[in-house]
Design an enzyme around this catalytic site. Structure first.
Site, mmCIF file in Angstrom:
data_model
loop_
_atom_site.group_PDB
_atom_site.id
_atom_site.type_symbol
_atom_site.label_atom_id
_atom_site.label_comp_id
_atom_site.label_asym_id
_atom_site.label_seq_id
_atom_site.Cartn_x
_atom_site.Cartn_y
_atom_site.Cartn_z
ATOM 1 N N GLU A 181 6.776 31.698 -140.595
ATOM 2 C CA GLU A 181 6.227 33.046 -140.741
ATOM 3 C C GLU A 181 4.839 32.990 -141.379
ATOM 4 O O GLU A 181 4.614 32.239 -142.318
ATOM 5 C CB GLU A 181 7.154 33.892 -141.624
ATOM 6 C CG GLU A 181 8.539 34.106 -141.041
ATOM 7 C CD GLU A 181 8.543 34.981 -139.797
ATOM 8 O OE1 GLU A 181 7.535 35.663 -139.550
ATOM 9 O OE2 GLU A 181 9.562 34.973 -139.074
ATOM 10 N N ARG B 175 17.596 47.320 -141.660
ATOM 11 C CA ARG B 175 18.239 47.876 -140.452
ATOM 12 C C ARG B 175 19.749 47.865 -140.579
ATOM 13 O O ARG B 175 20.448 48.624 -139.901
ATOM 14 C CB ARG B 175 17.788 47.114 -139.195
ATOM 15 C CG ARG B 175 18.374 45.726 -139.096
ATOM 16 C CD ARG B 175 17.806 44.893 -137.940
ATOM 17 N NE ARG B 175 18.554 43.655 -137.794
ATOM 18 C CZ ARG B 175 18.433 42.601 -138.610
ATOM 19 N NH1 ARG B 175 17.610 42.640 -139.646
ATOM 20 N NH2 ARG B 175 19.153 41.514 -138.398
HETATM 21 N N1 PCA Z 1 18.374 36.348 -141.784
HETATM 22 C C1 PCA Z 1 18.140 37.702 -142.265
HETATM 23 C C2 PCA Z 1 18.587 37.697 -143.688
HETATM 24 C C3 PCA Z 1 19.415 36.472 -143.853
HETATM 25 C C4 PCA Z 1 19.134 35.654 -142.663
HETATM 26 O O1 PCA Z 1 19.519 34.490 -142.471
HETATM 27 C C5 PCA Z 1 16.728 38.213 -141.997
HETATM 28 O O2 PCA Z 1 16.088 37.763 -141.030
HETATM 29 O O3 PCA Z 1 16.247 39.085 -142.725
#
Ligand code: PCA
Length: 212
Positions: A80, A90
């Site tokens: 990211e 959500r």
């Molecule tokens: N994915 C979620 C929260 C925990 C995870 O493994 C997310 O993308 O926010």
């Protein structure tokens, strides 16, 4: 010897497993070239997620922190680029909290960038034959919350940190309608990410702009 702390989340929502939790089981004490990986399990809970990672950072004193999350529907390993100061869940977190449009950190800056070499990481993972792509949004659920909260805590400290989303596992995508990635490839990609993070001070210049 550099130390890389990699964190994995509990299962959440409809899922009974989380690929990041399965991955960190294999990554604990994993030897790198000039370093080692340590791991920590994180609850999918607003605030408590950040507190768990801060406690692990204080205990382990790592040089690099890589927080991980599952991104259902993605087909690649996605470092990211940016965490934003908003919680807009959500679904409810694992303690039933579903907040809308609240700050992660009251009066904090709008966003923090990853301090990992995200483009070098993407390149190295691709060279190993594994799909990878920079992501320009970590969403607005607990993953973005954790990314922002840890980056806020690390301001002024010489510890690199960034967040990487990984695809679902094949066993979570048996309907055939969603992409998935084998755990062995996810683990291999994360080792490459950790190694690249300790080897690379300046990220490479390579376009990763997309229409989101
Ligand atoms: N994915 C979620 C929260 C925990 C995870 O493994 C997310 O993308 O926010």
């Amino acid at each position: 010897m550099k130390k890389v702390l990699i964190t994995g989340f509990d299962p959440f929502g409809e899922d009974s497993i989380n690929p990041t939790l399965e991955a960190i089981k294999q990554l604990q004490d994993y030897p790198l070239n000039g370093g080692v990986i340590v791991t920590c399990k994180v609850p999918v809970v607003r605030y408590k997620s950040v507190a768990a990672v801060i406690a692990a950072i204080e205990h382990e004193q790592p040089d690099v922190v890589i927080t991980l999350g599952q991104a259902t529907g993605r087909s690649a390993i996605t470092p990211e680029r940016v965490a934003i100061n908003i919680d807009d869940f959500r679904i409810a977190d694992n303690e039933g909290q579903q907040v809308i449009d609240q700050s992660v950190v009251e009066n904090g800056p709008a966003a923090y960038f990853s301090s990992l070499p995200i483009k070098a990481i993407v390149n190295q993972i691709r060279l190993a034959g594994i799909p990878a792509q920079v992501s320009n949004s970590a969403g607005t659920f607990v993953c973005n919350h954790l990314f922002y909260g840890v980056q806020h805590y690390l301001q002024g400290r010489a510890i690199k940190h960034g967040f990487i989303h990984v695809p679902s596992l094949p066993s979570q995508a048996t309907s055939g309608n969603e992409p998935s990635m084998a755990l062995s490839l996810i683990v291999q990609a994360l080792v490459i990410a950790a190694q690249t993070a300790i080897d690379t001070d300046d990220d490479i210049l390579q376009s990763a702009g997309y229409i989101c």
